[in-house]
Scaffold this motif. Structure first.
Motif, mmCIF file in Angstrom:
data_model
loop_
_atom_site.group_PDB
_atom_site.id
_atom_site.type_symbol
_atom_site.label_atom_id
_atom_site.label_comp_id
_atom_site.label_asym_id
_atom_site.label_seq_id
_atom_site.Cartn_x
_atom_site.Cartn_y
_atom_site.Cartn_z
ATOM 1 N N ASP A 97 0.475 -0.916 0.010
ATOM 2 C CA ASP A 97 -0.204 0.166 0.085
ATOM 3 C C ASP A 97 0.725 1.361 0.146
ATOM 4 N N THR A 98 2.089 1.725 1.212
ATOM 5 C CA THR A 98 2.463 2.282 1.019
ATOM 6 C C THR A 98 4.415 3.161 -0.155
ATOM 7 N N GLY A 99 4.395 1.629 -0.003
ATOM 8 C CA GLY A 99 5.831 1.345 -0.808
ATOM 9 C C GLY A 99 6.841 1.543 -0.029
ATOM 10 N N TRP A 100 6.854 1.249 1.226
ATOM 11 C CA TRP A 100 7.766 1.429 2.882
ATOM 12 C C TRP A 100 8.904 0.085 2.566
ATOM 13 N N THR A 101 9.625 0.113 2.553
ATOM 14 C CA THR A 101 10.504 -1.077 2.451
ATOM 15 C C THR A 101 11.830 -0.750 3.030
ATOM 16 N N GLU A 102 11.897 -1.839 3.426
ATOM 17 C CA GLU A 102 13.244 -2.381 4.364
ATOM 18 C C GLU A 102 14.232 -3.068 3.926
ATOM 19 N N CYS A 103 15.359 -3.199 4.693
ATOM 20 C CA CYS A 103 16.662 -4.289 3.859
ATOM 21 C C CYS A 103 17.419 -4.509 4.751
ATOM 22 N N ARG A 104 17.683 -5.848 5.108
ATOM 23 C CA ARG A 104 18.686 -5.866 5.936
ATOM 24 C C ARG A 104 20.094 -6.859 5.116
ATOM 25 N N ALA A 105 20.736 -6.436 5.960
ATOM 26 C CA ALA A 105 22.242 -7.932 5.286
ATOM 27 C C ALA A 105 22.217 -9.418 6.003
ATOM 28 N N THR A 106 22.250 -10.509 5.982
ATOM 29 C CA THR A 106 22.331 -11.358 6.182
ATOM 30 C C THR A 106 23.239 -12.879 5.472
ATOM 31 N N HIS A 145 16.881 -19.580 9.487
ATOM 32 C CA HIS A 145 17.817 -18.241 10.952
ATOM 33 C C HIS A 145 17.880 -17.330 10.789
ATOM 34 N N GLY A 146 18.671 -17.172 9.779
ATOM 35 C CA GLY A 146 19.486 -16.048 9.802
ATOM 36 C C GLY A 146 17.642 -14.744 8.866
ATOM 37 N N VAL A 147 17.596 -15.700 7.953
ATOM 38 C CA VAL A 147 16.380 -14.469 7.565
ATOM 39 C C VAL A 147 15.234 -14.263 8.713
ATOM 40 N N ILE A 148 15.307 -15.058 9.140
ATOM 41 C CA ILE A 148 14.198 -14.754 10.580
ATOM 42 C C ILE A 148 14.547 -13.980 11.494
ATOM 43 N N THR A 149 15.537 -13.876 12.001
ATOM 44 C CA THR A 149 16.778 -12.850 12.622
ATOM 45 C C THR A 149 16.937 -12.024 12.346
ATOM 46 N N GLN A 150 16.895 -11.133 10.615
ATOM 47 C CA GLN A 150 16.555 -10.235 10.271
ATOM 48 C C GLN A 150 15.373 -9.382 10.139
ATOM 49 N N ILE A 151 13.806 -10.702 10.139
ATOM 50 C CA ILE A 151 12.576 -10.423 9.695
ATOM 51 C C ILE A 151 11.927 -9.570 11.007
ATOM 52 N N THR A 152 12.546 -9.897 12.334
ATOM 53 C CA THR A 152 12.086 -9.576 13.663
ATOM 54 C C THR A 152 12.476 -7.685 13.587
ATOM 55 N N PRO A 153 13.983 -7.296 13.405
ATOM 56 C CA PRO A 153 14.199 -6.568 13.596
ATOM 57 C C PRO A 153 13.284 -5.526 12.724
ATOM 58 N N ILE A 154 13.155 -5.680 11.244
ATOM 59 C CA ILE A 154 11.985 -5.074 10.220
ATOM 60 C C ILE A 154 10.575 -4.914 10.757
ATOM 61 N N GLU A 155 10.426 -6.122 11.126
ATOM 62 C CA GLU A 155 8.969 -6.033 11.677
ATOM 63 C C GLU A 155 8.658 -4.868 12.823
ATOM 64 N N ARG A 156 9.504 -4.497 13.839
ATOM 65 C CA ARG A 156 9.734 -3.999 15.305
ATOM 66 C C ARG A 156 9.998 -2.599 14.253
ATOM 67 N N LEU A 167 8.491 -1.136 11.569
ATOM 68 C CA LEU A 167 7.477 -0.792 10.305
ATOM 69 C C LEU A 167 7.006 0.200 11.189
ATOM 70 N N PRO A 168 5.828 1.580 10.281
ATOM 71 C CA PRO A 168 5.597 2.172 10.619
ATOM 72 C C PRO A 168 4.138 2.226 10.969
ATOM 73 N N PHE A 169 3.850 0.539 10.989
ATOM 74 C CA PHE A 169 2.439 0.271 10.845
ATOM 75 C C PHE A 169 2.785 -1.896 10.928
ATOM 76 N N PRO A 170 1.554 -1.671 11.824
ATOM 77 C CA PRO A 170 1.600 -3.250 12.176
ATOM 78 C C PRO A 170 1.829 -4.222 10.765
ATOM 79 N N LEU A 171 2.421 -5.504 10.962
ATOM 80 C CA LEU A 171 2.742 -6.072 9.675
ATOM 81 C C LEU A 171 1.412 -7.426 9.931
ATOM 82 N N ARG A 172 0.589 -7.050 8.594
ATOM 83 C CA ARG A 172 -0.160 -8.159 9.034
ATOM 84 C C ARG A 172 -0.419 -8.900 8.287
ATOM 85 N N GLY A 173 0.225 -8.753 6.783
ATOM 86 C CA GLY A 173 0.339 -10.268 5.925
ATOM 87 C C GLY A 173 1.807 -10.367 5.272
ATOM 88 N N PHE A 174 2.164 -11.117 4.656
ATOM 89 C CA PHE A 174 3.248 -12.187 4.590
ATOM 90 C C PHE A 174 3.572 -12.609 3.167
#
Length: 183
Positions: A47-56, A62-73, A75-82
């Protein structure tokens, strides 16, 4: 068995609230996929185009979830769908449990249909490849450096670089006119 638990999203995105993201990874392997190297994880809100990037390091669950967690936190809105492609970095029981714990709708695209995730593929180009290029990064220092760059640029890219959405295409004879939002 796991793929049967994750539904395939067949309709086009028709949402009007933020929180539904597409996810993908980008390899920083140079000319060879051999050995271990850095991957960039990219999540983009539809909807907004807001984009977050992280290197792993690598693209294991394990590495992907380790980076998804801080991305989810972050985000300026709650995560509803993935929504993701059919890569093993996403289709694993760890991410399924993670999404269930957050009550997040978890879907995937059709196998071998890159157009199903066109939004994130475009952000892979603008937010990762244009910035980092196609070189090989295969050290822990590269992960740290890329994450520092992504942290510095995230607000600039999300708040000051416009994202233009296509509203419709008008056909005028042999030409096609694209009509963006706000026109």
């Amino acid at each position: 068995l796991l793929k049967s638990q994750i539904p395939i999203r067949t309709e086009h995105w028709d949402i009007t609230q933020p929180g539904f993201v597409e996810a993908d990874t980008v390899a920083h392997c140079g000319h060879s996929l051999a050995g271990d190297f850095v991957w960039s994880l990219t999540l983009s809100d539809i909807d907004t185009g807001w984009t977050e990037c992280r290197a792993t390091w690598n693209k294991g669950a394990h590495g992907v979830i380790t980076q998804i967690t801080p991305i989810e936190r972050a985000l300026p809105f709650p995560l509803r769908g993935f929504d993701c492609d059919n890569g093993s970095e996403f289709l694993n029981p760890h991410l399924v449990r993670y999404c269930q714990s957050l009550d997040v709708q978890f879907t995937r695209g059709r196998p071998y249909k890159k157009d199903d995730n066109a939004h994130i593929e475009q952000k892979n180009w603008t937010h990762v490849r244009k910035l980092v290029g196609y070189e090989r990064y295969d050290t822990d220092a590269a992960v740290t450096a890329l994450n520092a760059v992504y942290a510095e640029l995230r607000l600039f890219q999300n708040l000051f670089l416009p994202t233009v959405k296509l509203v419709r295409k008008d056909r005028l004879g042999a030409r096609t006119r694209r009509v963006p939002e706000g026109e």
